[in-house]
Design a protein around this motif. Sequence first.
Motif, PDB file in Angstrom:
ATOM      1  N   PHE A 146       0.644   5.373   0.734  1.00 35.98           N
ATOM      2  CA  PHE A 146      -0.156   6.446   1.294  1.00 35.98           C
ATOM      3  C   PHE A 146       0.533   7.764   0.984  1.00 35.98           C
ATOM      4  CE2 PHE A 146      -0.910   2.731   3.914  1.00 35.98           C
ATOM      5  CZ  PHE A 146      -2.283   2.690   3.938  1.00 35.98           C
ATOM      6  N   HIS A 147      -0.186   8.692   0.397  1.00 36.77           N
ATOM      7  CA  HIS A 147       0.329  10.031   0.132  1.00 36.77           C
ATOM      8  C   HIS A 147      -0.478  10.989   0.990  1.00 36.77           C
ATOM      9  CE1 HIS A 147       2.707   8.684  -3.279  1.00 36.77           C
ATOM     10  NE2 HIS A 147       1.676   7.945  -3.616  1.00 36.77           N
ATOM     11  N   ASN A 187       0.840  -1.197   0.000  1.00 36.36           N
ATOM     12  CA  ASN A 187       0.000   0.000   0.000  1.00 36.36           C
ATOM     13  C   ASN A 187       0.871   1.242   0.000  1.00 36.36           C
ATOM     14  OD1 ASN A 187      -2.759  -1.097   0.299  1.00 36.36           O
ATOM     15  ND2 ASN A 187      -1.824  -2.031   2.093  1.00 36.36           N
ATOM     16  N   ALA A 246      -2.717   9.256   7.056  1.00 34.42           N
ATOM     17  CA  ALA A 246      -3.422   7.978   6.996  1.00 34.42           C
ATOM     18  C   ALA A 246      -3.598   7.435   8.410  1.00 34.42           C
ATOM     19  CB  ALA A 246      -2.646   6.979   6.146  1.00 34.42           C
TER      20      ALA A 246
END
Length: 53
Positions: A31-32, A29, A35
């Motif tokens: 995430f930008h 995964n 989160a």
Amino acid sequence: MGEEAAAELRALVTEARKAADSSARMEGNVFHGPAAIQVGDRNRQDNHFGPGA
């Protein structure tokens, strides 16, 4: 690094390894930005955005 700091670091590494060995895994995964991940029963998360949060 003092002995207390080294002992705390070893404890944190051990805890992280135990968590990684658990059956609940997230892999691959990306995430930008912010989160949040919750695992387990009856978790609660409150999110507040903007001024006065």
